[in-house]
Write an enzyme that holds these catalytic residues in place. Structure first.
Site, PDB file in Angstrom:
ATOM      1  N   CYS A 181       1.468 -46.042 -51.674  1.00  0.00           N
ATOM      2  CA  CYS A 181       2.642 -46.337 -52.510  1.00  0.00           C
ATOM      3  C   CYS A 181       3.943 -46.031 -51.774  1.00  0.00           C
ATOM      4  O   CYS A 181       4.644 -45.056 -52.082  1.00  0.00           O
ATOM      5  CB  CYS A 181       2.556 -45.559 -53.810  1.00  0.00           C
ATOM      6  SG  CYS A 181       1.077 -46.002 -54.717  1.00  0.00           S
ATOM      7  N   GLU A 227       0.372 -35.689 -16.805  1.00  0.00           N
ATOM      8  CA  GLU A 227      -0.038 -35.438 -18.192  1.00  0.00           C
ATOM      9  C   GLU A 227      -0.072 -36.720 -19.010  1.00  0.00           C
ATOM     10  O   GLU A 227       0.627 -36.837 -20.012  1.00  0.00           O
ATOM     11  CB  GLU A 227       0.940 -34.450 -18.843  1.00  0.00           C
ATOM     12  CG  GLU A 227       1.077 -33.133 -18.113  1.00  0.00           C
ATOM     13  CD  GLU A 227       2.271 -32.312 -18.605  1.00  0.00           C
ATOM     14  OE1 GLU A 227       3.100 -32.834 -19.379  1.00  0.00           O
ATOM     15  OE2 GLU A 227       2.371 -31.146 -18.208  1.00  0.00           O
TER      16      GLU A 227
HETATM   17  C1  PLP Z   1       3.311 -35.998 -25.427  1.00  0.00           C
HETATM   18  C2  PLP Z   1       3.364 -35.381 -24.094  1.00  0.00           C
HETATM   19  C3  PLP Z   1       2.697 -35.990 -23.021  1.00  0.00           C
HETATM   20  C4  PLP Z   1       1.950 -37.288 -23.134  1.00  0.00           C
HETATM   21  O1  PLP Z   1       2.780 -38.375 -23.403  1.00  0.00           O
HETATM   22  P1  PLP Z   1       2.197 -39.869 -23.313  1.00  0.00           P
HETATM   23  O2  PLP Z   1       3.366 -40.713 -23.604  1.00  0.00           O
HETATM   24  O3  PLP Z   1       1.139 -39.993 -24.343  1.00  0.00           O
HETATM   25  O4  PLP Z   1       1.671 -40.054 -21.940  1.00  0.00           O
HETATM   26  C5  PLP Z   1       2.734 -35.346 -21.811  1.00  0.00           C
HETATM   27  N1  PLP Z   1       3.400 -34.175 -21.631  1.00  0.00           N
HETATM   28  C6  PLP Z   1       4.052 -33.574 -22.648  1.00  0.00           C
HETATM   29  C7  PLP Z   1       4.753 -32.301 -22.394  1.00  0.00           C
HETATM   30  C8  PLP Z   1       4.064 -34.158 -23.905  1.00  0.00           C
HETATM   31  O5  PLP Z   1       4.724 -33.576 -24.905  1.00  0.00           O
END
Ligand code: PLP
Length: 432
Positions: free
Chosen positions: A362, A292
Site C-alpha cells: 500500500c 571491496e
Molecule cells: C557498500 C560498500 C562497498 C561495496 O560497494 P559496491 O558498489 O556494491 O561494490 C565496498 N566498500 C564499502 C566501504 C562499502 O560501504
C-alpha cells in the site's frame, strides 16, 4: 556476463528452467547463479593477477551464507559493516582474518567482537571512532589494526544516495586532515596502523573516477609509507553493472543471439577497463591492494521471480499487479533504479503494451516499472525481474506484514533452497 538465457522459449538460469524452481519454492523468489558469481570473482582476480591483491567481497550486497561460502572457498576476504555480517561470515566458514570492518557507527559490542575474531582491519571513519577503538582495545590488552578511510572528494557521477566520496558525504576523513589523524593514531598505544582505505560510491559506470581518486590520494600514501609500516591500500568497491539492455531491451527480436552479443559488448565498464584504469596508479604506490566489490560480483547473478496476480486497466494506465512488492526489492523505490522485466515463458506472438508493473504493497512507490513497453502479460504468468542479486534480498523487509521471500541457488543443472520463505508465525515471533 550472466547465465540467464532463453532455450526453446524457456528462461534458464545455467542449466535450470526457472519455471521449475518457482514451482518448487513458490514466488516471490530470489534465484542466484553460482556460476555467474564465480565467473565475476575469477575474472576480477585474474585481471589483477600481476598485483599483490585481496578481494574482500562487500557482504552487504548479498549476505546469504551460501553466497559467502562460495566466495570463501575461492579464498575471498570480506568487507563487513556490522557485527551481524561478521557473524554471517563465520557461519559460512569464512576467515575473519581476511575481514575489513567498515561503517561510520560501530558499537562497543561490534568492536569487541571484531577484536576477538582478529579481523584484518577496522576501516575508521572519524577521529572519535579512532579514540573509541583505542580505548576498547586497551581494555582487552590488545592492539586494534586500523586503516583510515580517506574521503578523496571526487564526483563519481552516481545517484546521490550511493555517492560516498564527496566532501559533503558522511563517510571518511577529508584528504587534508588525514595525515594529522594518522599522527594521532601513531601515538595511541593500542592502535596498529595497517593501511589506507577509500570507497567513492556505488554503481559507478566509468573507470575515470576510480583512477582519479587513486591519483588524488597517491601523494598522501607515499608520505605515509615513509612513516608507518603500511601493509595495504584498499580502493573500495563501487564497480557498476548493466541494469538496462543487458538482456532483453525491447528491440524487436529481443531474445536473439545478436542482441545478447551486442549487449555484452556494450558494457559501460568492463572488468578489463576497470583493471586497466587502476593498475598503473596502483603500481606506482607499490602496496598490497584490497578491493571491496559487492554489486559487481552478485548483481547480475540474481533474479527475482514473481507471478502476475491481476491486470488492471484504468482510464490512464494499465497496471500489471505482481506478487512481489517493494518490501522484497526496494531499489526502484529507493534509487529510482531500473530493472529489466522479462517473461519466464516466451509468449505466443509478441504484442507489446505500455504498462506499470506494481506490487501489492500500500504505497504508490511500490512499482518495478512505470510506463514501460513490455511483452503482454496475463494473470498467472511468471516474470523475472533481472539483475536483482545485489541490494535485493538484503534490503527486504516485512512491511505490510509480508513474509520475507525465499532464496534459491542454481549450480549447473541443479538447484537448492538457500533460505526458506518466512511463515506467518515468523512474522510475530519475538513479539510479546
Ligand atoms: C557498500 C560498500 C562497498 C561495496 O560497494 P559496491 O558498489 O556494491 O561494490 C565496498 N566498500 C564499502 C566501504 C562499502 O560501504
Amino acid at each position: 556476463m550472466h547465465s540467464f538465457r532463453y532455450q526453446d522459449g524457456k528462461l534458464y538460469c545455467e542449466g535450470v528452467d526457472l519455471e521449475r524452481v518457482a514451482e518448487n519454492y513458490g514466488t516471490p523468489l530470489y534465484v542466484y547463479s553460482a556460476g555467474t558469481v564465480l565467473d565475476h570473482y575469477h575474472r576480477l582476480d585474474s585481471a589483477l593477477s600481476d598485483l599483490d591483491h585481496l578481494i574482500c567481497y562487500a557482504v552487504k550486497a548479498n549476505s546469504n551464507r551460501a553466497i559467502l561460502k562460495l566466495l570463501s572457498e575461492q579464498g575471498s576476504g570480506f568487507d563487513i559493516v556490522s557485527g551481524g555480517e561478521l557473524f554471517r561470515v563465520l557461519a559460512a566458514g569464512g576467515d575473519p582474518q581476511l575481514c575489513t570492518f567498515a561503517g561510520v557507527g560501530k558499537s562497543q559490542e561490534e568492536i569487541e567482537y571484531a577484536l576477538d575474531q582478529r579481523v584484518l582491519s577496522f576501516n575508521v571513519e572519524s577521529e572519535a571512532e579512532l579514540a573509541y577503538i583505542d580505548r576498547i582495545a586497551r581494555g582487552k590488552k590488545t592492539r586494534a589494526p586500523i586503516a583510515l578511510r580517506v574521503n578523496p572528494d571526487v564526483d563519481a557521477g552516481t545517484h546521490k544516495y550511493v555517492s560516498t566520496g564527496r566532501s559533503e558525504n558522511k563517510f571518511g576523513i577529508a584528504l587534508d586532515r588525514v595525515a594529522s589523524v594518522y599522527e594521532q593514531a601513531a601515538r595511541m598505544p593500542n592502535i596498529l596502523i595497517r593501511g589506507v582505505q577509500m570507497h567513492i560510491g556505488s554503481q559507478i559506470t566509468d573507470a575515470a573516477p576510480f583512477a582519479e581518486a587513486i591519483e588524488k590520494v597517491t601523494p598522501l600514501i607515499l608520505e605515509l609509507k615513509e612513516r608507518y609500516a603500511l601493509e595495504f591500500f584498499s580502493v573500495g568497491g563501487g564497480i557498476g553493472i548493466v541494469y538496462e539492455s543487458s538482456f532483453a531491451s525491447g528491440r524487436g527480436d529481443w531474445w536473439s543471439e545478436k542482441d545478447r552479443v551486442e549487449a555484452t559488448t556494450t558494457l559501460p565498464l568492463t572488468i578489463h577497463d576497470y583493471a586497466a584504469a587502476i593498475l598503473p596508479p596502483l603500481r606506482a604506490i607499490g602496496l598490497r591492494v584490497l578491493l571491496e566489490p559487492g554489486r559487481l560480483l552478485v548483481g547480475n547473478a540474481g533474479v527475482l521471480l514473481t507471478r502476475v496476480r491481476y491486470l488492471k486497466q484504468t482510464e490512464h494506465k494499465k497496471f500489471v499487479i505482481v506478487d512481489a512488492g517493494m518490501n522484497d526489492l526496494i531499489r526502484p523505490a529507493l534509487y529510482q533504479s531500473y530493472h529489466e522485466i522479462v517473461p519466464v515463458r516466451e509468449p505466443r506472438g509478441s504484442s507489446r503494451e505500455l504498462v506499470d508493473v506494481v506490487g501489492p504493497v500500500c504505497e504508490s512507490g511500490d512499482f518495478f516499472a512505470q510506463d514501460r513497453e513490455l511483452l503482454a502479460m496475463k494473470q498467472g504468468d511468471l516474470a523475472a525481474i533481472m539483475s536483482a542479486g545485489a541490494y535485493g534480498f538484503v534490503m527486504a523487509s516485512n512491511y505490510n506484514s509480508r513474509p520475507l521471500p525465499a532464496e534459491a541457488l542454481v549450480r549447473g543443472d541443479r538447484f537448492s533452497l538457500i533460505r526458506q520463505r518466512q511463515t506467518m508465525e515468523d512474522l510475530v515471533r519475538g513479539e510479546c
